[in-house]
Design a protein around this motif. Structure first.
Motif, short mmCIF file in Angstrom:
data_model
loop_
_atom_site.label_atom_id
_atom_site.label_comp_id
_atom_site.label_asym_id
_atom_site.label_seq_id
_atom_site.Cartn_x
_atom_site.Cartn_y
_atom_site.Cartn_z
N SER A 168 -12.32 -9.61 2.50
CA SER A 168 -12.10 -8.23 1.97
C SER A 168 -10.64 -8.10 1.76
CB SER A 168 -12.62 -7.22 3.00
OG SER A 168 -14.16 -7.48 3.34
N VAL A 169 -10.38 -7.18 0.59
CA VAL A 169 -9.05 -7.04 0.41
C VAL A 169 -8.85 -5.79 -0.35
CG1 VAL A 169 -9.11 -8.10 -1.64
CG2 VAL A 169 -7.05 -7.87 -0.70
N GLN A 170 -7.74 -4.94 -0.21
CA GLN A 170 -7.73 -3.67 -0.92
C GLN A 170 -7.24 -3.84 -2.41
OE1 GLN A 170 -4.93 -1.33 1.40
NE2 GLN A 170 -6.49 -0.66 2.85
N ALA A 171 -7.52 -2.71 -3.18
CA ALA A 171 -7.15 -2.91 -4.36
C ALA A 171 -5.81 -3.00 -4.64
CB ALA A 171 -7.76 -1.42 -5.00
N LEU A 178 -6.40 -7.39 -7.61
CA LEU A 178 -7.89 -7.06 -7.86
C LEU A 178 -8.28 -5.70 -7.58
CD1 LEU A 178 -8.38 -9.85 -4.84
CD2 LEU A 178 -9.68 -9.84 -6.91
N LYS A 179 -9.32 -5.55 -8.21
CA LYS A 179 -9.84 -4.36 -8.61
C LYS A 179 -11.41 -4.29 -7.89
CE LYS A 179 -7.73 -4.21 -13.13
NZ LYS A 179 -6.79 -3.51 -12.85
N PRO A 180 -11.88 -2.89 -7.62
CA PRO A 180 -13.24 -2.84 -7.01
C PRO A 180 -14.21 -3.65 -7.75
CG PRO A 180 -12.12 -0.88 -6.68
CD PRO A 180 -11.17 -1.62 -7.33
N ASP A 183 -14.08 -6.37 -9.05
CA ASP A 183 -13.95 -7.59 -8.98
C ASP A 183 -15.07 -8.13 -7.70
OD1 ASP A 183 -10.59 -7.79 -9.58
OD2 ASP A 183 -12.21 -8.17 -10.99
N THR A 184 -15.40 -6.95 -6.97
CA THR A 184 -16.21 -7.47 -5.93
C THR A 184 -17.65 -7.97 -6.41
OG1 THR A 184 -15.54 -5.50 -4.66
CG2 THR A 184 -17.72 -6.21 -4.14
N THR A 218 -14.81 -8.73 -1.57
CA THR A 218 -15.01 -7.42 -1.39
C THR A 218 -13.44 -6.80 -1.75
OG1 THR A 218 -16.79 -7.65 -0.14
CG2 THR A 218 -15.92 -5.54 -0.35
N VAL A 219 -13.64 -5.97 -2.64
CA VAL A 219 -12.41 -5.20 -3.02
C VAL A 219 -12.67 -3.90 -2.90
CG1 VAL A 219 -10.42 -4.81 -4.46
CG2 VAL A 219 -11.79 -7.00 -4.75
N SER A 220 -11.79 -2.99 -1.92
CA SER A 220 -12.08 -1.46 -1.70
C SER A 220 -10.87 -0.58 -1.94
CB SER A 220 -12.69 -1.27 -0.24
OG SER A 220 -11.58 -2.06 0.60
#
Length: 124
Positions: free
Chosen positions: A10-13, A85-87, A89-90, A122-124
């Motif tokens: 999991s990573v932030q945008a 990364l963008k949401p 890309d999740t 997972t990108v949030s």
């Protein structure tokens, strides 16, 4: 040939991740390797590919200029460096291998003989 992915999480945008796919068994039989991703309720989509003999690469339109595909010198590990990364890309990311030089058919799932089990991004 067995393919095992790792490196998801999991990573932030705006963040980055690097995925790895380790090939074992008769990995010399691979000529083309690729990354695909599949978001929930969507079809599997080609992300990036390497034609192993020449190390030529290609990318899907949605990831070009953000993602970079590469291999180790032994050509047994396929990497996917994912930046910015963008949401969107999740998805579950899958590694695939083909015995053949599939070139401009690299985005077609049925061209691949081997698949890994996937690693979740997972990108949030």
């Amino acid at each position: 040939v067995q393919l095992v992915e790792s490196g998801g999480g999991s990573v932030q945008a705006g963040g980055s991740l690097r995925l790895s796919c380790r090939a074992s068994g008769n990995s010399d039989s691979n000529n083309t390797m690729a990354w695909f991703h599949q978001a929930p309720d969507k079809e599997r989509e080609a992300v990036a590919t390497v034609y192993i003999p020449s190390q030529s690469k290609d990318y899907g339109a949605s990831v070009k200029d953000r993602f970079a595909v590469s291999m180790n010198n032994a050509r047994t590990i396929l990497y996917l460096q994912m930046n910015d990364l963008k949401p969107a890309d999740t998805a579950m990311y899958y590694c695939a291998g083909s015995r053949f030089a599939i070139h401009n058919r690299w985005n077609l799932e049925y061209e691949y003989n081997y698949w890994g089990q996937g690693t979740q991004v997972t990108v949030s």
